[in-house]
Motif scaffolding. Structure first.
Motif, mmCIF file in Angstrom:
data_model
loop_
_atom_site.group_PDB
_atom_site.id
_atom_site.type_symbol
_atom_site.label_atom_id
_atom_site.label_comp_id
_atom_site.label_asym_id
_atom_site.label_seq_id
_atom_site.Cartn_x
_atom_site.Cartn_y
_atom_site.Cartn_z
ATOM 1 N N VAL A 400 0.835 -1.202 0.000
ATOM 2 C CA VAL A 400 0.000 0.000 0.000
ATOM 3 C C VAL A 400 0.870 1.253 0.000
ATOM 4 C CG1 VAL A 400 -1.698 1.319 1.326
ATOM 5 C CG2 VAL A 400 -1.953 -1.166 1.094
ATOM 6 N N TRP A 403 2.310 1.706 -3.431
ATOM 7 C CA TRP A 403 1.252 2.098 -4.359
ATOM 8 C C TRP A 403 0.870 3.569 -4.186
ATOM 9 C CZ3 TRP A 403 -1.451 -0.010 -8.404
ATOM 10 C CH2 TRP A 403 -2.625 0.623 -8.770
ATOM 11 N N VAL A 404 0.702 3.987 -2.944
ATOM 12 C CA VAL A 404 0.206 5.334 -2.673
ATOM 13 C C VAL A 404 1.294 6.386 -2.836
ATOM 14 C CG1 VAL A 404 -0.789 6.853 -0.911
ATOM 15 C CG2 VAL A 404 -1.608 4.500 -1.145
ATOM 16 N N LYS A 407 4.036 6.763 -6.595
ATOM 17 C CA LYS A 407 3.645 7.297 -7.897
ATOM 18 C C LYS A 407 4.594 8.415 -8.306
ATOM 19 C CE LYS A 407 -0.340 9.152 -10.416
ATOM 20 N NZ LYS A 407 -1.749 9.578 -10.315
#
Length: 421
Positions: A400, A403-404, A407
């Protein structure tokens, strides 16, 4: 005509690259294989060396298991820097030779303390995995870094799977001292193969480079100053926390599910074997995928899948249900650490590669140490299934975070306007 001559001239280079990688894969495999032969046998060997009671056996076994990773974490950056400044081939040969000498000497230990000291030397003088990784990464083409990293991850999985199985069989046939000698001689022979067979084709000396210009402290700052690398290293620590933390609690959880407690060891061996076999099968696939798709997306997907497989194991109605879930766990977990090291590789210049790989390995060792410590500390407070859930959630959380926060940042508006974006 020129095109055909160029094509023909590349054939020897391809053969050399294939031969180089085969030698590196073999050294990688033998190093991990030897370590995994030794680890399960340490408690029994401690008894043979004079550990008087169960508490003493557990104490010396725990110290010896921790000794090698700790000393390796302290020395890995130093060996990596030396490889950047001199020759990565020599670092591979040095690591193999150091491991061979220490393993052979282990067979002649007389006390638990002597074996503990030898385990310290094994971590400090070895480091085959780091040396091989730096060499392979420096030789691989940029578009093939993921594939190479994936295949090396397969060597780790193969050694981890076969080591305990073959080690147990050999021990019952030849005994401790011949077993250690056999492992040492095997690594010694592979040292000779590496010395005479490896050829550095893409070597760039570090003269006047960042490595020779900056001290080790500055290199730490440069490594951790890279936002993407920092994020993946944090994720790698959490992944190691979860994966290695399960090693401590797995036997306890399996014992709760089996009908006959005497079958616990067999089931633990089976579950470990299918897990590592799955890692071996999937590691190359994830490596190729990392060459074609964003590492951030691959890591996030794999970590969430791995964590969910671990969480589902806490709800298994019987021991047989753990087999497909451990397979799924292995298929997903094979992407994690190789993605972290590939991120470090892509952020490093050739003359910094060994040093940064060593620094990263040292950082990731914290998760490898903290995971089992957390399981041992919390085992008296919560049940085995809750510990499983804790480690599964840690792995999911690492995905997570990547992913968060992983970017890529969009370029400033003025820069996009000037670039025509």
């Amino acid at each position: 005509m020129e095109t055909s001559e160029t094509a023909v001239s590349t054939i020897p280079n391809r053969r050399r690259e294939t031969a180089n990688f085969g030698i590196l894969w073999g050294g990688h495999f033998l190093s991990v294989f030897s370590s995994m032969v030794i680890a399960p046998l340490l408690p029994f060997y401690m008894e043979r060396l004079g550990a008087e009671d169960e508490a003493s056996v557990l104490l010396w076994s725990g110290l010896s298991l921790a000794a090698s990773p700790i000393s390796a974490a302290l020395t890995a950056p130093l060996w990596g820097r030396l490889g950047d400044l001199t020759s990565r081939k020599i670092m591979v040969v040095r690591a193999l030779l150091g491991s061979a000498v220490v393993l052979t000497t282990m067979g002649f230990a007389d006390t638990p303390f002597q074996l503990f000291v030898l385990r310290l030397f094994q971590g400090a003088l070895g480091g085959v995995v780091d040396a091989v990784s730096a060499y392979a990464a420096s030789e691989a083409k940029p578009q093939e870094q993921g594939r190479v990293r994936g295949k090396l991850e397969g060597a780790i999985a193969a050694g981890s799977m076969l080591g305990p199985l073959v080690g147990g069989l050999l021990l019952s046939v030849i005994g401790y001292q011949p077993l250690f000698t056999l492992l040492g001689v095997s690594l010694g022979l592979w040292t000779a193969v590496s010395f005479f067979g490896l050829r550095e084709t893409r070597r760039e000396r570090a003269s006047g480079s960042a490595v020779s210009s900056f001290g080790m402290g500055r290199q730490w700052i440069l490594l951790l100053g890279d936002r993407k690398v920092r994020l993946f290293l944090l994720a790698g620590i959490m992944a190691n926390f979860g994966i290695y933390g399960l090693l401590t609690v797995l036997p306890v959880y399996v014992k709760q599910l089996v009908e006959e407690p005497s079958h616990t060891a067999v089931w633990v061996g089976v579950l470990q074997a299918v897990n590592w076999a799955s890692v071996w099968i999937a590691s190359s696939w994830w490596g190729k995928r990392n060459d074609r798709h964003p590492i951030r997306l691959n890591y996030a997907a794999a970590s969430i899948l791995c964590g969910l497989a671990i969480l589902m194991q806490t709800m298994a109605p019987s021991i047989a249900w753990l087999i497909p879930l451990r397979i799924l766990q292995g298929l997903a977990s094979s992407a994690l650490l190789q993605s972290v090291f590939l991120t470090v590789t892509r952020s490093s210049s050739v003359d910094q590669l060994g040093f940064r790989m060593g620094l990263s390995r040292s950082i990731l060792f914290t998760g490898q140490i903290m995971g089992p410590m957390a399981s041992g500390t919390l085992s008296s407070l919560v049940g085995a299934s809750k510990l499983f859930a804790l480690h599964g959630l840690a792995i999911i959380l690492s995905g997570v975070l990547v992913w968060v926060f992983g970017k890529p940042k969009e370029a400033p508006k003025w820069l996009r306007q000037e670039s025509g974006l």
